[in-house]
Design a protein around this motif. Sequence first.
Motif, mmCIF file in Angstrom:
data_model
loop_
_atom_site.group_PDB
_atom_site.id
_atom_site.type_symbol
_atom_site.label_atom_id
_atom_site.label_comp_id
_atom_site.label_asym_id
_atom_site.label_seq_id
_atom_site.Cartn_x
_atom_site.Cartn_y
_atom_site.Cartn_z
ATOM 1 N N HIS A 290 4.337 4.865 3.104
ATOM 2 C CA HIS A 290 5.141 3.701 2.728
ATOM 3 C C HIS A 290 5.955 3.948 1.446
ATOM 4 O O HIS A 290 7.174 3.807 1.445
ATOM 5 C CB HIS A 290 4.169 2.521 2.562
ATOM 6 C CG HIS A 290 4.805 1.174 2.427
ATOM 7 N ND1 HIS A 290 4.223 0.167 1.697
ATOM 8 C CD2 HIS A 290 5.946 0.652 2.929
ATOM 9 C CE1 HIS A 290 4.991 -0.918 1.773
ATOM 10 N NE2 HIS A 290 6.035 -0.655 2.507
ATOM 11 N N CYS B 297 14.407 -1.904 0.700
ATOM 12 C CA CYS B 297 13.279 -2.498 1.416
ATOM 13 C C CYS B 297 13.721 -2.990 2.788
ATOM 14 O O CYS B 297 12.973 -2.898 3.757
ATOM 15 C CB CYS B 297 12.702 -3.664 0.627
ATOM 16 S SG CYS B 297 12.266 -3.231 -1.079
ATOM 17 N N CYS C 47 13.656 -1.633 6.613
ATOM 18 C CA CYS C 47 12.600 -2.001 7.571
ATOM 19 C C CYS C 47 12.315 -3.494 7.565
ATOM 20 O O CYS C 47 12.125 -4.103 8.607
ATOM 21 C CB CYS C 47 11.299 -1.276 7.242
ATOM 22 S SG CYS C 47 11.428 0.501 7.447
ATOM 23 N N HIS C 48 12.283 -4.097 6.369
ATOM 24 C CA HIS C 48 11.794 -5.476 6.275
ATOM 25 C C HIS C 48 12.812 -6.533 6.684
ATOM 26 O O HIS C 48 12.557 -7.712 6.528
ATOM 27 C CB HIS C 48 11.219 -5.737 4.876
ATOM 28 C CG HIS C 48 9.921 -5.011 4.648
ATOM 29 N ND1 HIS C 48 8.786 -5.306 5.369
ATOM 30 C CD2 HIS C 48 9.595 -3.985 3.836
ATOM 31 C CE1 HIS C 48 7.803 -4.503 4.978
ATOM 32 N NE2 HIS C 48 8.265 -3.683 4.058
ATOM 33 N N GLY D 120 -0.455 -6.018 8.289
ATOM 34 C CA GLY D 120 -0.854 -6.347 9.661
ATOM 35 C C GLY D 120 0.156 -7.184 10.428
ATOM 36 O O GLY D 120 -0.091 -7.595 11.564
ATOM 37 N N VAL D 121 1.327 -7.421 9.823
ATOM 38 C CA VAL D 121 2.296 -8.365 10.401
ATOM 39 C C VAL D 121 2.904 -7.854 11.716
ATOM 40 O O VAL D 121 3.168 -8.638 12.630
ATOM 41 C CB VAL D 121 3.390 -8.726 9.367
ATOM 42 C CG1 VAL D 121 4.372 -7.579 9.158
ATOM 43 C CG2 VAL D 121 4.124 -10.001 9.759
ATOM 44 N N ILE D 122 3.083 -6.546 11.858
ATOM 45 C CA ILE D 122 3.687 -6.010 13.081
ATOM 46 C C ILE D 122 2.784 -6.330 14.275
ATOM 47 O O ILE D 122 3.245 -6.854 15.295
ATOM 48 C CB ILE D 122 3.912 -4.480 12.974
ATOM 49 C CG1 ILE D 122 4.940 -4.179 11.869
ATOM 50 C CG2 ILE D 122 4.369 -3.890 14.300
ATOM 51 C CD1 ILE D 122 5.135 -2.696 11.575
ATOM 52 N N PHE E 234 1.774 6.256 8.203
ATOM 53 C CA PHE E 234 3.079 5.912 7.638
ATOM 54 C C PHE E 234 3.065 5.976 6.105
ATOM 55 O O PHE E 234 2.443 5.141 5.450
ATOM 56 C CB PHE E 234 3.486 4.514 8.115
ATOM 57 C CG PHE E 234 4.748 4.003 7.478
ATOM 58 C CD1 PHE E 234 5.952 4.666 7.629
ATOM 59 C CD2 PHE E 234 4.725 2.848 6.697
ATOM 60 C CE1 PHE E 234 7.117 4.205 7.027
ATOM 61 C CE2 PHE E 234 5.881 2.369 6.094
ATOM 62 C CZ PHE E 234 7.074 3.057 6.264
ATOM 63 N N GLN F 6 10.013 4.184 0.460
ATOM 64 C CA GLN F 6 10.648 3.321 -0.548
ATOM 65 C C GLN F 6 11.426 4.166 -1.545
ATOM 66 O O GLN F 6 12.565 3.835 -1.909
ATOM 67 C CB GLN F 6 9.581 2.495 -1.283
ATOM 68 C CG GLN F 6 8.885 1.491 -0.384
ATOM 69 C CD GLN F 6 7.827 0.693 -1.134
ATOM 70 O OE1 GLN F 6 7.624 0.867 -2.321
ATOM 71 N NE2 GLN F 6 7.126 -0.167 -0.430
ATOM 72 N N ALA G 227 0.825 -1.204 0.000
ATOM 73 C CA ALA G 227 0.000 0.000 0.000
ATOM 74 C C ALA G 227 0.864 1.261 0.000
ATOM 75 O O ALA G 227 1.918 1.282 0.626
ATOM 76 C CB ALA G 227 -0.905 -0.007 1.225
HETATM 77 C C1 HEC Z 1 10.720 2.677 6.289
HETATM 78 C C2 HEC Z 1 10.173 1.319 6.449
HETATM 79 C C3 HEC Z 1 9.790 0.505 5.250
HETATM 80 C C4 HEC Z 1 10.469 0.350 4.056
HETATM 81 C C5 HEC Z 1 11.785 0.952 3.644
HETATM 82 C C6 HEC Z 1 9.670 -0.544 3.238
HETATM 83 N N1 HEC Z 1 8.548 -0.937 3.916
HETATM 84 FE FE1 HEC Z 1 7.114 -2.240 3.265
HETATM 85 N N2 HEC Z 1 6.118 -2.024 5.032
HETATM 86 C C7 HEC Z 1 6.508 -1.218 6.093
HETATM 87 C C8 HEC Z 1 5.496 -1.272 7.114
HETATM 88 C C9 HEC Z 1 5.534 -0.520 8.444
HETATM 89 C C10 HEC Z 1 4.492 -2.152 6.663
HETATM 90 C C11 HEC Z 1 3.195 -2.541 7.363
HETATM 91 C C12 HEC Z 1 3.327 -3.771 8.200
HETATM 92 C C13 HEC Z 1 2.067 -4.034 8.992
HETATM 93 O O1 HEC Z 1 0.964 -3.742 8.493
HETATM 94 O O2 HEC Z 1 2.163 -4.548 10.106
HETATM 95 C C14 HEC Z 1 4.926 -2.622 5.339
HETATM 96 C C15 HEC Z 1 4.205 -3.516 4.549
HETATM 97 C C16 HEC Z 1 4.568 -3.951 3.302
HETATM 98 C C17 HEC Z 1 3.804 -4.874 2.487
HETATM 99 C C18 HEC Z 1 2.488 -5.518 2.857
HETATM 100 C C19 HEC Z 1 1.395 -4.497 2.959
HETATM 101 C C20 HEC Z 1 0.587 -4.362 1.749
HETATM 102 O O3 HEC Z 1 0.017 -3.277 1.560
HETATM 103 O O4 HEC Z 1 0.502 -5.311 0.943
HETATM 104 C C21 HEC Z 1 4.495 -5.050 1.314
HETATM 105 C C22 HEC Z 1 4.095 -5.915 0.140
HETATM 106 C C23 HEC Z 1 5.690 -4.238 1.401
HETATM 107 N N3 HEC Z 1 5.708 -3.595 2.629
HETATM 108 C C24 HEC Z 1 6.660 -4.163 0.412
HETATM 109 C C25 HEC Z 1 7.782 -3.341 0.488
HETATM 110 C C26 HEC Z 1 8.783 -3.255 -0.574
HETATM 111 C C27 HEC Z 1 8.757 -4.048 -1.857
HETATM 112 C C28 HEC Z 1 9.719 -2.345 -0.141
HETATM 113 C C29 HEC Z 1 10.935 -1.844 -0.888
HETATM 114 C C30 HEC Z 1 10.745 -1.386 -2.257
HETATM 115 C C31 HEC Z 1 9.305 -1.865 1.181
HETATM 116 N N4 HEC Z 1 8.126 -2.482 1.512
HETATM 117 C C32 HEC Z 1 10.010 -0.944 1.948
HETATM 118 C C33 HEC Z 1 7.658 -0.478 6.160
HETATM 119 C C34 HEC Z 1 8.589 -0.323 5.164
#
Ligand code: HEC
Length: 114
Positions: A46, A56, A59-60, A68-70, A44, A50, A29
């Motif tokens: 997102h 990625c 954080c990941h 919702g994983v956190i 946040f 990125q 999202a």
């Molecule tokens: C600064 C922190 C941060 C970075 C950098 C980041 N993410 Fe995330 N991402 C999050 C957080 C916080 C969540 C929400 C987790 C939760 O809902 O508990 C999330 C959730 C997600 C989800 C699942 C939520 C959804 O909407 O489907 C995906 C897929 C995802 N990230 C992909 C990525 C990818 C690919 C990158 C790199 C290009 C990236 N993230 C970089 C913090 C980050």
Amino acid sequence: MKSKTILFLIIFGIVFSVAMAAEVQNRGAPNITLEGGKKGNVYFPHHMHQDNLKNCNACHDLFPQKAGVIQDLKNQGNLEKKQVMNKKCLKCHRAKKKAGEEAGPTKCSECHIK
Ligand code: HEC
Ligand code: HEC
Ligand code: HEC
């Protein structure tokens, strides 16, 4: 059109779309609202992170790419409360601020919204 040409076009189309699908990453999202306990939820941006961080795993490496994983990990006792906040959000924002770079919020009420 010759049938051979048509067949070629069909095969080309399939190969092309498979290659494209592999290239496109699921970025999740654009903006996410995280559960922030009694202090109130946390907004946040997102995709903004990125685009800025281009990594990625900034954080990941702490939690998987799943909605919702956190909260799920915290409920299961597999992630300490405030760990994402302290080890990720605040740690990075403070470091950037100290270095005189663009940084995100560091005050409670700038992140937690009631
Ligand atoms: C600064 C922190 C941060 C970075 C950098 C980041 N993410 Fe995330 N991402 C999050 C957080 C916080 C969540 C929400 C987790 C939760 O809902 O508990 C999330 C959730 C997600 C989800 C699942 C939520 C959804 O909407 O489907 C995906 C897929 C995802 N990230 C992909 C990525 C990818 C690919 C990158 C790199 C290009 C990236 N993230 C970089 C913090 C980050
Ligand atoms: C940069 C944004 C940010 C700032 C600033 C921030 N928080 Fe958080 N806070 C979060 C996020 C994200 C979570 C949810 C993830 C987690 O628990 O690590 C959270 C979770 C919490 C929780 C809930 C923990 C639980 O599971 O019950 C409390 C309480 C909290 N923060 C208090 C504070 C206080 C007090 C301050 C100021 C000293 C503060 N936060 C500043 C982002 C922030
Ligand atoms: C590795 C570094 C890093 C991490 C981790 C990180 N941020 Fe940020 N964040 C930034 C930077 C850099 C900016 C400033 C971007 C700008 O203004 O161009 C920012 C900006 C923000 C903003 C302000 C956006 C705006 O429109 O002004 C919010 C809100 C925010 N971060 C929330 C969070 C939350 C919540 C987390 C934890 C889930 C988090 N950030 C984790 C680096 C980080």
